[in-house]
Design an enzyme around this catalytic site. Sequence first.
Site, PDB file in Angstrom:
ATOM      1  CG  ASP A 128      -0.357  -0.069   2.515  1.00  0.00           C
ATOM      2  OD1 ASP A 128       0.885  -0.144   2.591  1.00  0.00           O
ATOM      3  OD2 ASP A 128      -1.091  -0.051   3.531  1.00  0.00           O
ATOM      4  CB  SER A 129       4.580   1.748  -0.134  1.00  0.00           C
ATOM      5  OG  SER A 129       4.783   0.629  -0.969  1.00  0.00           O
ATOM      6  CE  LYS A 176       3.439  -5.905   3.857  1.00  0.00           C
ATOM      7  NZ  LYS A 176       3.036  -4.622   4.461  1.00  0.00           N
ATOM      8  CD  GLU A 215       8.114  -0.102   7.707  1.00  0.00           C
ATOM      9  OE1 GLU A 215       7.141  -0.789   7.312  1.00  0.00           O
ATOM     10  OE2 GLU A 215       8.346   1.052   7.307  1.00  0.00           O
ATOM     11  CD  GLU A 265       0.657  -1.505   7.876  1.00  0.00           C
ATOM     12  OE1 GLU A 265       0.382  -0.642   8.736  1.00  0.00           O
ATOM     13  OE2 GLU A 265       1.106  -1.216   6.755  1.00  0.00           O
ATOM     14  CG  ASP A 297       0.537  -4.077   2.123  1.00  0.00           C
ATOM     15  OD1 ASP A 297       0.834  -4.973   2.933  1.00  0.00           O
ATOM     16  OD2 ASP A 297       1.270  -3.095   1.879  1.00  0.00           O
TER      17      ASP A 297
HETATM   18  O1  KIV Z   1       3.605  -1.100   1.586  1.00  0.00           O
HETATM   19  C1  KIV Z   1       4.806  -1.404   1.587  1.00  0.00           C
HETATM   20  O2  KIV Z   1       5.557  -1.119   0.662  1.00  0.00           O
HETATM   21  C2  KIV Z   1       5.343  -2.105   2.747  1.00  0.00           C
HETATM   22  C3  KIV Z   1       6.828  -2.235   2.844  1.00  0.00           C
HETATM   23  C4  KIV Z   1       7.406  -0.971   3.362  1.00  0.00           C
HETATM   24  C5  KIV Z   1       7.238  -3.392   3.652  1.00  0.00           C
HETATM   25  O3  KIV Z   1       4.601  -2.520   3.595  1.00  0.00           O
END
Ligand code: KIV
Length: 273
Positions: free
Chosen positions: A51-52, A118, A187, A120, A90
Amino acid sequence: MSSQARKSPVSLNSLRQKKRRGERFASLTAYDALFAELISTSGVDVLLVGDSLGMVLHGHDSTLPVTLDDMVYHMNCVRRGNQGALIMADLPFMSYASESQSLESAAALMRAGAHIVKLEGGAWLAESTRLLTERGIPVCAHMGLTPQSINRIGGYRVQGRDPSEAQSMINEALILQDSGASIILLECVPVDLGQEITERLEVSVIGIGAGPHTDGQIMVMHDMLGLTPSSIRVPKFVKNFLPESDDGIPGAFRAYAEAVRTGVFPGPEHCFT
Ligand code: KIV
């Protein structure tokens, strides 16, 4: 390693075997088909549709505005370009706030081609992790600095420096492993904590700013090409691999994968003590 097709696709099983053999593996974010192809043929084992993308592609100042529809769109693009890497996707902010919502959101990403999702958080994810895993959806739990909680955390800073906070992180990682998590991503934690969690867990641990001892490393693709947006401060754990490439962007991906495999990256200058 030159660009080439893999002998067999990367699976959670092959990552587990690497951990048993003490072999490190590299991961990178990917958000579209072209980069998914370039990265997955460069020796990188895991692609993260992170989600970056909200920050590096969409211009937001956090990951909070990213929607499940955004993630499904980019997941579909990455699936089309991928050549045998494991694809992790994510679950975005507020798409797994309840257990039933976790199942529906994760199913949308799996239908789009993700191999693992993934989430969080810490021990509070245990029940969702168990439900997803029992229904055939592998889970990676992202711990330490969790960008979706940036407003609660109060800034992008190292987590687990305080001994009691470090101990809770170890306990919560063990709980998530017991609940079925297949990967833990850490992280921004001190090197010693990254090492202890990696050694105590049987599942693979991927680190970003978590020191050199984790089983795998991950970076945002734009960061390792020196393309961090000007509104974002380049984190200490980032290294730009483009200057040492003999073949432009594909060479930078290969240099990163090789540096992770051989333990050259991350160096002490990329770590928190
Ligand atoms: O969203 C993302 O790119 C991440 C990485 C920073 C691990 O969660």
